[in-house]
Design a protein around this motif. Sequence first.
Motif, PDB file in Angstrom:
ATOM      1  N   UNK A 122      58.906 -54.691  21.412  1.00 31.11           N
ATOM      2  CA  UNK A 122      58.845 -53.541  22.296  1.00 31.11           C
ATOM      3  C   UNK A 122      60.257 -52.739  21.569  1.00 31.11           C
ATOM      4  N   UNK A 123      60.205 -51.774  21.583  1.00 30.26           N
ATOM      5  CA  UNK A 123      61.232 -50.115  20.935  1.00 30.26           C
ATOM      6  C   UNK A 123      61.864 -50.204  22.634  1.00 30.26           C
ATOM      7  N   UNK A 124      63.225 -49.464  22.112  1.00 29.44           N
ATOM      8  CA  UNK A 124      63.502 -48.772  23.363  1.00 29.44           C
ATOM      9  C   UNK A 124      62.402 -47.780  23.937  1.00 29.44           C
ATOM     10  N   UNK A 125      63.576 -47.540  25.188  1.00 27.57           N
ATOM     11  CA  UNK A 125      62.537 -46.182  26.005  1.00 27.57           C
ATOM     12  C   UNK A 125      62.675 -44.721  25.313  1.00 27.57           C
ATOM     13  N   UNK A 126      61.450 -44.026  25.898  1.00 24.92           N
ATOM     14  CA  UNK A 126      61.589 -43.015  25.267  1.00 24.92           C
ATOM     15  C   UNK A 126      60.903 -41.844  26.792  1.00 24.92           C
ATOM     16  N   UNK A 127      61.059 -40.782  26.231  1.00 25.19           N
ATOM     17  CA  UNK A 127      60.951 -39.629  27.307  1.00 25.19           C
ATOM     18  C   UNK A 127      59.607 -39.487  27.119  1.00 25.19           C
ATOM     19  N   UNK A 128      58.497 -39.521  27.304  1.00 24.74           N
ATOM     20  CA  UNK A 128      57.348 -39.531  26.595  1.00 24.74           C
ATOM     21  C   UNK A 128      56.855 -37.390  27.165  1.00 24.74           C
ATOM     22  N   UNK A 129      57.824 -37.016  28.203  1.00 23.55           N
ATOM     23  CA  UNK A 129      57.699 -35.618  28.632  1.00 23.55           C
ATOM     24  C   UNK A 129      58.203 -34.600  27.312  1.00 23.55           C
ATOM     25  N   UNK A 130      58.843 -35.202  25.999  1.00 30.38           N
ATOM     26  CA  UNK A 130      59.430 -34.601  25.243  1.00 30.38           C
ATOM     27  C   UNK A 130      58.879 -35.023  23.851  1.00 30.38           C
ATOM     28  N   UNK A 131      57.309 -35.819  24.009  1.00 30.21           N
ATOM     29  CA  UNK A 131      57.187 -36.154  22.517  1.00 30.21           C
ATOM     30  C   UNK A 131      55.855 -34.480  22.691  1.00 30.21           C
ATOM     31  N   UNK A 132      55.535 -34.319  21.521  1.00 32.34           N
ATOM     32  CA  UNK A 132      54.724 -33.536  21.224  1.00 32.34           C
ATOM     33  C   UNK A 132      54.105 -33.854  20.262  1.00 32.34           C
ATOM     34  N   UNK A 133      52.148 -33.372  20.090  1.00 32.27           N
ATOM     35  CA  UNK A 133      51.441 -33.206  20.742  1.00 32.27           C
ATOM     36  C   UNK A 133      51.605 -33.933  22.482  1.00 32.27           C
ATOM     37  N   UNK A 134      51.460 -32.710  23.482  1.00 41.00           N
ATOM     38  CA  UNK A 134      51.201 -34.334  24.631  1.00 41.00           C
ATOM     39  C   UNK A 134      50.354 -35.186  24.337  1.00 41.00           C
ATOM     40  N   UNK A 135      50.916 -37.195  24.754  1.00 43.70           N
ATOM     41  CA  UNK A 135      50.279 -37.588  24.831  1.00 43.70           C
ATOM     42  C   UNK A 135      48.978 -38.044  25.622  1.00 43.70           C
ATOM     43  N   UNK A 136      49.282 -37.029  26.793  1.00 43.50           N
ATOM     44  CA  UNK A 136      48.870 -37.255  28.040  1.00 43.50           C
ATOM     45  C   UNK A 136      47.029 -36.441  26.818  1.00 43.50           C
ATOM     46  N   UNK A 137      47.143 -35.403  26.567  1.00 44.01           N
ATOM     47  CA  UNK A 137      45.701 -34.654  26.121  1.00 44.01           C
ATOM     48  C   UNK A 137      45.163 -35.668  24.816  1.00 44.01           C
ATOM     49  N   UNK A 138      45.987 -36.626  24.636  1.00 45.51           N
ATOM     50  CA  UNK A 138      45.415 -37.684  23.504  1.00 45.51           C
ATOM     51  C   UNK A 138      44.236 -38.467  24.005  1.00 45.51           C
ATOM     52  N   UNK A 139      44.351 -38.395  25.440  1.00 49.22           N
ATOM     53  CA  UNK A 139      43.595 -39.908  25.624  1.00 49.22           C
ATOM     54  C   UNK A 139      42.827 -40.957  25.345  1.00 49.22           C
ATOM     55  N   UNK A 140      44.021 -40.985  25.122  1.00 51.17           N
ATOM     56  CA  UNK A 140      43.990 -43.074  24.582  1.00 51.17           C
ATOM     57  C   UNK A 140      43.502 -43.815  25.663  1.00 51.17           C
ATOM     58  N   UNK A 141      43.226 -44.875  25.231  1.00 48.19           N
ATOM     59  CA  UNK A 141      42.789 -45.990  26.518  1.00 48.19           C
ATOM     60  C   UNK A 141      44.420 -46.758  25.853  1.00 48.19           C
ATOM     61  N   UNK A 142      45.392 -47.432  26.978  1.00 51.67           N
ATOM     62  CA  UNK A 142      45.915 -47.583  27.137  1.00 51.67           C
ATOM     63  C   UNK A 142      46.316 -49.347  27.889  1.00 51.67           C
ATOM     64  N   UNK A 143      46.756 -50.226  27.046  1.00 50.67           N
ATOM     65  CA  UNK A 143      47.594 -51.519  27.034  1.00 50.67           C
ATOM     66  C   UNK A 143      48.652 -51.526  27.350  1.00 50.67           C
ATOM     67  N   UNK A 144      48.831 -52.235  28.521  1.00 49.42           N
ATOM     68  CA  UNK A 144      50.283 -52.333  29.014  1.00 49.42           C
ATOM     69  C   UNK A 144      50.354 -53.562  29.971  1.00 49.42           C
ATOM     70  N   UNK A 145      51.280 -54.364  30.580  1.00 50.76           N
ATOM     71  CA  UNK A 145      51.500 -54.961  31.256  1.00 50.76           C
ATOM     72  C   UNK A 145      50.565 -55.495  33.170  1.00 50.76           C
ATOM     73  N   UNK A 146      49.919 -53.948  33.397  1.00 50.99           N
ATOM     74  CA  UNK A 146      49.332 -53.701  34.293  1.00 50.99           C
ATOM     75  C   UNK A 146      47.303 -54.626  34.163  1.00 50.99           C
ATOM     76  N   UNK A 147      47.697 -53.838  32.571  1.00 49.79           N
ATOM     77  CA  UNK A 147      46.400 -54.231  31.893  1.00 49.79           C
ATOM     78  C   UNK A 147      46.290 -54.178  30.145  1.00 49.79           C
ATOM     79  N   UNK A 148      46.178 -55.712  30.725  1.00 49.37           N
ATOM     80  CA  UNK A 148      46.723 -56.654  29.720  1.00 49.37           C
ATOM     81  C   UNK A 148      45.111 -56.589  28.261  1.00 49.37           C
TER      82      UNK A 148
END
Length: 230
Positions: free
Chosen positions: A28-54
């Motif tokens: 896993x890489x270093x943390x980044x601020x998603x709010x600074x990313x373009x295009x906005x990641x929320x608009x991509x509507x990608x399905x996500x995997x995380x430690x809460x949803x493996x």
Amino acid sequence: MLILSILLYTCFLAAPAIANVEKTIFTAPESIAFGDARPNLLDLHLVSLSPKKLAIRTALPVVFPTEEYPRGLSSWYLLGGLRPGQRYEVRICWAATQPTDFLLESFKVTDVFDSPALLQDLSIYAEERQISLLGEDLTGSSEPTAVKQSALFLRIQSVASFYTTNKELMQYPPPVDVDIILDPYLLNVFPQSLLPTAAYIILLAVASWFLSGFAWAKLQLFVQEKQHSD
């Protein structure tokens, strides 16, 4: 007798599995601020995997390799909420009755946005996904915030790898049912999901050691009684 019963019961629980697995391992890489990313990641509507949803279960579209799609169709996912510096692996599992070749690749968010080819591939998938989800609930899609977190993009490319005389199947191969699993490594050495298997092997080894000692003692007793009777 108790140990023997446990061993027999464990054998009855074992079941054969016919499936294929492909995986990719990353740190896993270093943390980044998603709010600074373009295009906005929320608009991509990608399905996500995380430690809460493996894990997720889905069906991935496939095609036969062509000049336009030499590695097949691309499906994109977001791996979020990771622990920086921790080792992970992502596995994709599918039935052997659906012959398919999968290629899994993980990319840093900044690398995707800095690469025109990757960004175009991601944009095409995101647009097609949004069209397919029109009027549907987008629960399960990624929900990044401005809070810093460690995240990666996951790209899965899928190619059908079978041949049939059925012309329709050769032209339109059916989607492949898959399980996509995010597996963190304990101490960056051992996959977390293998803990039950490791515990089973240890239990089996310990039980076998006691059982072999019991059998050896009985064998020695039988030999001694046989010698005395002779």
